[in-house]
Design a protein around this motif. Sequence first.
Motif, PDB file in Angstrom:
ATOM      1  N   LEU A 109      34.349  45.951  35.250  1.00 40.62           N
ATOM      2  CA  LEU A 109      35.318  45.165  36.015  1.00 40.62           C
ATOM      3  C   LEU A 109      36.368  46.075  36.642  1.00 40.62           C
ATOM      4  CD1 LEU A 109      36.407  42.283  36.739  1.00 40.62           C
ATOM      5  CD2 LEU A 109      37.842  42.486  34.697  1.00 40.62           C
ATOM      6  N   LEU A 110      36.879  47.027  35.884  1.00 42.76           N
ATOM      7  CA  LEU A 110      37.886  47.946  36.431  1.00 42.76           C
ATOM      8  C   LEU A 110      37.305  48.794  37.553  1.00 42.76           C
ATOM      9  CD1 LEU A 110      40.021  49.350  33.482  1.00 42.76           C
ATOM     10  CD2 LEU A 110      40.569  47.557  35.095  1.00 42.76           C
ATOM     11  N   ARG A 111      36.075  49.281  37.368  1.00 42.49           N
ATOM     12  CA  ARG A 111      35.469  50.101  38.422  1.00 42.49           C
ATOM     13  C   ARG A 111      35.237  49.288  39.687  1.00 42.49           C
ATOM     14  NH1 ARG A 111      32.278  52.415  34.128  1.00 42.49           N
ATOM     15  NH2 ARG A 111      30.546  51.031  34.646  1.00 42.49           N
ATOM     16  N   THR A 112      34.979  47.982  39.532  1.00 38.15           N
ATOM     17  CA  THR A 112      34.741  47.135  40.693  1.00 38.15           C
ATOM     18  C   THR A 112      36.035  46.867  41.456  1.00 38.15           C
ATOM     19  OG1 THR A 112      32.872  46.074  39.584  1.00 38.15           O
ATOM     20  CG2 THR A 112      33.828  44.911  41.470  1.00 38.15           C
ATOM     21  N   VAL A 113      37.086  46.518  40.725  1.00 36.84           N
ATOM     22  CA  VAL A 113      38.346  46.142  41.369  1.00 36.84           C
ATOM     23  C   VAL A 113      39.149  47.373  41.780  1.00 36.84           C
ATOM     24  CG1 VAL A 113      40.490  44.845  41.077  1.00 36.84           C
ATOM     25  CG2 VAL A 113      38.386  43.996  40.054  1.00 36.84           C
ATOM     26  N   LEU A 114      39.140  48.412  40.953  1.00 38.46           N
ATOM     27  CA  LEU A 114      39.894  49.638  41.231  1.00 38.46           C
ATOM     28  C   LEU A 114      38.929  50.816  41.232  1.00 38.46           C
ATOM     29  CD1 LEU A 114      42.918  49.024  38.816  1.00 38.46           C
ATOM     30  CD2 LEU A 114      42.873  48.618  41.279  1.00 38.46           C
ATOM     31  N   GLY A 130      49.068  46.056  36.536  1.00 39.15           N
ATOM     32  CA  GLY A 130      49.995  47.101  36.956  1.00 39.15           C
ATOM     33  C   GLY A 130      49.773  47.624  38.352  1.00 39.15           C
ATOM     34  N   TYR A 131      48.794  47.069  39.099  1.00 38.75           N
ATOM     35  CA  TYR A 131      48.473  47.603  40.425  1.00 38.75           C
ATOM     36  C   TYR A 131      48.788  46.590  41.512  1.00 38.75           C
ATOM     37  CZ  TYR A 131      46.079  51.571  38.322  1.00 38.75           C
ATOM     38  OH  TYR A 131      45.801  52.712  37.618  1.00 38.75           O
ATOM     39  N   ASP A 132      49.320  47.085  42.611  1.00 39.03           N
ATOM     40  CA  ASP A 132      49.578  46.260  43.788  1.00 39.03           C
ATOM     41  C   ASP A 132      48.305  46.131  44.613  1.00 39.03           C
ATOM     42  OD1 ASP A 132      52.305  45.735  43.350  1.00 39.03           O
ATOM     43  OD2 ASP A 132      52.825  47.739  44.064  1.00 39.03           O
ATOM     44  N   PRO A 133      48.220  45.093  45.452  1.00 39.56           N
ATOM     45  CA  PRO A 133      47.032  44.971  46.309  1.00 39.56           C
ATOM     46  C   PRO A 133      46.970  46.098  47.329  1.00 39.56           C
ATOM     47  CG  PRO A 133      48.680  43.314  46.884  1.00 39.56           C
ATOM     48  CD  PRO A 133      49.156  43.967  45.631  1.00 39.56           C
ATOM     49  N   PRO A 149      45.183  40.505  50.700  1.00 39.64           N
ATOM     50  CA  PRO A 149      46.210  39.556  50.249  1.00 39.64           C
ATOM     51  C   PRO A 149      46.161  39.248  48.765  1.00 39.64           C
ATOM     52  CG  PRO A 149      44.426  38.384  51.340  1.00 39.64           C
ATOM     53  CD  PRO A 149      44.121  39.848  51.487  1.00 39.64           C
ATOM     54  N   ILE A 150      45.077  39.598  48.099  1.00 38.21           N
ATOM     55  CA  ILE A 150      44.911  39.200  46.704  1.00 38.21           C
ATOM     56  C   ILE A 150      45.162  40.399  45.802  1.00 38.21           C
ATOM     57  CG2 ILE A 150      43.332  38.182  45.020  1.00 38.21           C
ATOM     58  CD1 ILE A 150      41.870  36.862  47.263  1.00 38.21           C
ATOM     59  N   PRO A 151      46.090  40.316  44.840  1.00 32.86           N
ATOM     60  CA  PRO A 151      46.348  41.442  43.937  1.00 32.86           C
ATOM     61  C   PRO A 151      45.154  41.705  43.034  1.00 32.86           C
ATOM     62  CG  PRO A 151      47.557  39.503  43.230  1.00 32.86           C
ATOM     63  CD  PRO A 151      46.973  39.158  44.551  1.00 32.86           C
ATOM     64  N   PRO A 152      45.003  42.940  42.536  1.00 32.53           N
ATOM     65  CA  PRO A 152      43.865  43.271  41.677  1.00 32.53           C
ATOM     66  C   PRO A 152      43.730  42.349  40.468  1.00 32.53           C
ATOM     67  CG  PRO A 152      44.959  45.274  42.381  1.00 32.53           C
ATOM     68  CD  PRO A 152      45.813  44.127  42.863  1.00 32.53           C
ATOM     69  N   LEU A 153      44.853  41.890  39.900  1.00 34.45           N
ATOM     70  CA  LEU A 153      44.771  41.000  38.741  1.00 34.45           C
ATOM     71  C   LEU A 153      44.003  39.727  39.079  1.00 34.45           C
ATOM     72  CD1 LEU A 153      45.635  40.121  35.868  1.00 34.45           C
ATOM     73  CD2 LEU A 153      47.689  39.171  36.906  1.00 34.45           C
ATOM     74  N   LEU A 154      44.367  39.065  40.184  1.00 32.28           N
ATOM     75  CA  LEU A 154      43.662  37.848  40.571  1.00 32.28           C
ATOM     76  C   LEU A 154      42.218  38.147  40.953  1.00 32.28           C
ATOM     77  CD1 LEU A 154      46.043  35.533  42.628  1.00 32.28           C
ATOM     78  CD2 LEU A 154      45.363  35.384  40.251  1.00 32.28           C
TER      79      LEU A 154
END
Length: 728
Positions: A366-371, A391-394, A399-404
Amino acid sequence: MRHQVSPAGADEPLNRAFVSVRGPAGPVGAAVLITPRLVLTCAHVVNSARGRDRFDPSPPSRAETFTLRMPHVDRERTLVGRVVPAMWRPPRARPEPGCPLPPAAGALPYYGDLAVLELDEEAPPGAEPAPFLPHRDGNEVVAQWASGHALPTVRAMPRVSGHPWIALDVLGGTVADGFSGGPLWDRERQAVVGLVVAAHDTAGRPAPPDPAGVRPGPPPAMYAIGLSSVESELPDLPPVAVPAAGRGRQQLLDVLERLLPTRQDVRECEERLAAQLDRRTAGPAADVERLAGLALGVRRGVPELLDIVHEHLAERRLGGAAESADWQHVLRVARVVSPREWLSVKRRRGLTALLPHCRATEPATLLRTVLPYADTSVPVDLVDATHILEGYDPAPGQPIPPLLQGVVLIGVHERAAGGEYADDLDAWVRRAAPRLGVPAAAVDQFRADAAAAHAAHASAARRAAAAPPRVQVELLPAPPGHLFTFQIWVWSGDGRHEVVLTQDTEVTSHRVVEAIRQVLRTEVREHPETALLEFFVSPAWLRLDVDTWEFVGDADDGGFYPGITRRVVLRSSERTRETYASWKRRSSALPTSPRLLLDERCTDPAVARARLEVSPEAGIVVVSCDRRQQGRVLRQCIEAGVHTVLWHREDHGGHISTDLLALVEGIDHTQIPEVVRLERAKAMADPDCPAHHGRRLSLLHDGPDHRPPPLAPDPWALTQPSQRASQP
């Protein structure tokens, strides 16, 4: 042993929150004040004060009292505390909270071992709840013995953080039982970063032999429970205090004054926020300064403030004002004053309650996919992964932050796997997105794209379950091209894509091949299918003889020749928006498009460009021209988006052109790298025929799929290979 004693007043916030836990015979451990009436410590410290086994899981009754003191505030005053039953977490051997099995003697680490005591009356004047922060590697910390005296202070350095504990090397002092439950204090950041829970017991063990008698042994180890573990174990714990932010405070005050123009608006929000954070309200004295200070001084207080202001605006302005410019401004300011917190306490806990039930998503994937390009720690579970994403900004334009993004992806995977919590995850996202300033339409579009990508990936995985891995070399030659720096990446069909080796100083080609061989043995482990070697180079270096490089080795293995034993291709490290558009068009037509020949007549850039424009679907090109003109023609092919280029580095014209066209005619484009490898092998197998075209045959097999991060295409380009280009 000499001990470091802090300067007067340097640890004052710690001293005002330090609590000594006492048993019948004196101090048995320490604790830390987290609210005016709540104290946090280890469960085994409470058991010691009860005179029971330290791992006893039975909860103390509310009638059972414990003696506490705050030696730096009022040494003579005795406080009475009682364990809060809902926050009793005795030590246990397994991570599941409901597992009562106590840990075996000497087994480290274990789980739980936390307790919260409620004071019968508020802490004495002068006491203040301790500020907390997540620990930071490389920051020295100190711990105090149960008496609170400064002389037995222990100094330590965090070594590694892994669920559920932080491991630390003791730099000065001796760890004893009386340190348990006490706060670890980071002097540089002026915050508590964990609770001391255990030490590595070396008593009775012989020291390792040291013939020279000069090499010191490893430093003694101490263990602590970090803030993230405390919050995971005690979801009902009131938010802890944090050091008040300075940067952005004035901006927050400015925007709050515009959003809450009347004193009544401010007072209502302040009362709600104080209730949410379990803090005392200022009542009629509430103003914007107090409201902002309350939010800034508590962990997740700023997201909680945003929630309350959002609700207040919706009530006052019939639901439309939350999308105003002022609301977007307050969201931006919130990221300045609270950069690692997107979620309020309740929203974070709601997500944490859902994630343990999700089994379809692997946290590291999941982390490798998003970040994909961020250097993050390895998450232990999905809760930890979403903590990292928070902890990361989009990215710019996203428009969607990494958390979402992460939560949406978890929901997509759960739905595809038939999980029961996909609807709950989607509902959580629908509720959270407006508070984070994310339009619902953007979330819906992202979810649809993610679902389509997941379905395509699953389909491709089923078709190529044993896809051979790729070893990708980002090669940076130093003029005139005899020395190189490089990075080596590994990509495999199971989703792995990471850098495994970096060379920052210039080395010869022999060292490059030696490093590739090492990666093949240690990372790919000689996959049954021969791994594809991809060299990413700029157009100026496309004619490097990388496929003829060799590693001589020894008599046992006979050396290593990449261009014969492995499929070796070149990829360009440069593309533009127009290049990608052309590549996409040509790639879609690969199975049916004719092969195009660019010969000596096409060395003029205008002629080559015209020939490529006339054949807009030709994705496979054979170049046959004088070697001094090859670079110019190759660049024209790259700019036109050509997928595959085949050429001979020395000869051109006549039979060479005919041979190369015949070589790719009727061959599926995915098989061209293997065909070229076989031609190279045939040339080596026939030393009596020095003119065999396989000796100097070169291949540019160039698509933007699975680039190493420094060479990744812009956001407009694909991040996953198309179905046609997924296999070399």
